[in-house]
Design an enzyme around this catalytic site. Structure first.
Site, PDB file in Angstrom:
ATOM      1  N   GLU A 224       0.834  -1.013   0.005  1.00 39.62           N
ATOM      2  CA  GLU A 224       0.327   0.060   0.202  1.00 39.62           C
ATOM      3  C   GLU A 224       0.887   1.076   0.483  1.00 39.62           C
ATOM      4  O   GLU A 224       0.248   1.897   0.007  1.00 39.62           O
ATOM      5  CB  GLU A 224      -1.208  -0.079   1.202  1.00 39.62           C
ATOM      6  CG  GLU A 224      -1.756  -1.241   1.244  1.00 39.62           C
ATOM      7  CD  GLU A 224      -3.034  -0.713   0.299  1.00 39.62           C
ATOM      8  OE1 GLU A 224      -3.400   0.179   0.150  1.00 39.62           O
ATOM      9  OE2 GLU A 224      -3.169  -1.695  -0.073  1.00 39.62           O
ATOM     10  N   GLU A 233      -1.173   9.724   0.341  1.00 34.71           N
ATOM     11  CA  GLU A 233      -1.857   9.101  -1.684  1.00 34.71           C
ATOM     12  C   GLU A 233      -1.072  10.097  -2.138  1.00 34.71           C
ATOM     13  O   GLU A 233      -1.259  11.429  -2.114  1.00 34.71           O
ATOM     14  CB  GLU A 233      -3.534   9.230  -1.476  1.00 34.71           C
ATOM     15  CG  GLU A 233      -3.283   8.354  -3.206  1.00 34.71           C
ATOM     16  CD  GLU A 233      -5.320   8.463  -2.791  1.00 34.71           C
ATOM     17  OE1 GLU A 233      -5.533   8.245  -3.746  1.00 34.71           O
ATOM     18  OE2 GLU A 233      -6.077   9.288  -2.402  1.00 34.71           O
ATOM     19  N   ASN A 268     -14.756   5.943   5.983  1.00 40.73           N
ATOM     20  CA  ASN A 268     -13.929   5.381   7.505  1.00 40.73           C
ATOM     21  C   ASN A 268     -12.946   6.457   8.290  1.00 40.73           C
ATOM     22  O   ASN A 268     -13.028   5.222   8.990  1.00 40.73           O
ATOM     23  CB  ASN A 268     -12.946   5.118   5.951  1.00 40.73           C
ATOM     24  CG  ASN A 268     -13.088   3.077   5.147  1.00 40.73           C
ATOM     25  OD1 ASN A 268     -13.982   2.420   5.752  1.00 40.73           O
ATOM     26  ND2 ASN A 268     -12.905   3.093   4.167  1.00 40.73           N
TER      27      ASN A 268
END
Length: 368
Positions: A224, A233, A268
């Protein structure tokens, strides 16, 4: 008759005197034995209490050297302070709340700044605590969001090959071997500090299963974040603001991926924050600025979320479903069933590498 011989009345008194001395000696001996008898052994400590964990009635946790039993559902309420907890008495031994060992961590100093992962001895009670968040010297027994009880098993290191700080099955040396180019943000001490939020992680089952779970989690983390290089990200332009009653108070484009599992989407952040006792919906940037919180979000997903799969990563590893099921729970809708075999295989390769470092077999069912 000699004049030195005591008369009968004096002799009787003398005998009584000797008898009393004998009785006193016997009593003194009895008190000595009672005074030196070994106290009954304390019960083993339950897993250390965590402010982010949920406890239901009957569940136990250790805190400040005692075991505590929850009377009803609770989260974030400190044992010894909140009425929800019933004191079960002092504990010791192998549980999560004992101190034990011959440790040499420094004494806590009020007002001295501590970074996440710092371990101190709190001299008023002689117990050890680990900083779960940076703090300016808060009292470990009062500021329980910043400190958690620490099981001290001897020494002050964590870099050997047989296990790490606080009993984690991955040592710091092995962690560094797994992530040689990692960003300094992703500290080993931050990971160890985060473990208190999910005490079942890498502690369930045999030692082999524990190491396999740790390897599986870290292998997915490696994929990831490209080896724990990326905190945020790369493409932050995506709109991860789903239509929810609580909306996106931090901004429509504020919920991009962050942390070891690249937590994304407002729902989330909301769910992870609620579980961990941190307001991540309003402050998503904490996942990229606090190492322990960042690691906790990764452990939150691993231990509680099934994603597009049918089980959590934790359950997949401890129940023998295999590493492939952890891929399915994280990104199965894209990578599994022939979707993107190259990405899937990269995770598998990481897992094989990490189980080799930990000296355990990889098991079966590696792909999805």
């Amino acid at each position: 008759m000699s004049t030195t011989m005591p008369r009968r009345s004096h002799r009787a008194a003398y005998v009584r005197y000797l008898t009393i001395l004998s009785l006193l000696a016997g009593l003194l001996g009895a008190f000595t034995v009672l005074g030196t008898a070994s106290p009954a052994a304390a019960a083993d400590c339950a897993t250390a209490w965590s402010s982010g964990a949920v406890y239901t009635g009957g569940m136990t946790a250790s805190y400040n050297g005692d075991n505590w039993q929850a009377k009803w559902w609770t989260q974030g309420e400190t044992p010894g302070v909140a009425e929800v907890w019933a004191d079960q008495g002092a504990c010791g031994g192998s549980g999560g709340g004992s101190t034990g060992g011959t440790c040499d961590y420094p004494a806590w100093v009020a007002g001295q700044s501590y970074t996440t992962g710092a371990i101190v001895q709190y001299t008023p009670n002689g117990r050890y605590y680990i900083a779960t968040h940076d703090n300016p010297g808060y009292d470990p027994t009062i500021s329980t969001w910043y400190w958690s009880p620490y099981t001290c098993t001897g020494g002050s290191g964590g870099g050997g090959t047989g296990g790490g700080t606080g009993g984690f099955v991955v040592s710091e040396a092995q962690f560094n071997q797994m992530f040689p180019n990692r960003n300094s943000f992703y500290t080993y001490s931050g990971l160890v500090a985060a473990l208190s939020a999910y005490p079942g992680f890498a502690t369930t089952g045999s030692t082999t299963v524990q190491k396999q779970e740790a390897a599986a989690f870290l292998a997915n983390v490696d994929h990831e974040t490209s080896g724990l290089v990326y905190i945020n990200e790369v493409d932050q332009s995506g709109n991860y603001c789903a239509s929810e009653p609580y909306g996106c108070p931090a901004g429509t484009y504020a919920y991009y991926g962050r942390g070891p599992m690249q937590l994304s989407w407002n729902f989330n952040y909301k769910a992870a924050g609620d579980a961990l006792g941190v307001d991540l919906l309003d402050n998503p940037g904490l996942v990229a600025s606090d190492s322990a919180i960042s690691w906790k979000t990764g452990l939150w997903y691993w231990n509680t979320q099934t994603g597009p799969g049918t089980m959590t990563g934790h359950n997949a590893m401890v129940n023998g479903a295999g590493f492939g099921e952890t891929i399915r729970s994280i990104n199965g809708s894209i990578e599994c069933n022939g979707g993107n075999t190259a990405e899937m295989q990269d995770r598998v390769n990481d897992y094989l590498s990490f189980t080799s470092i930990l000296g355990v077999p990889a098991g079966s069912n590696l792909t999805c």
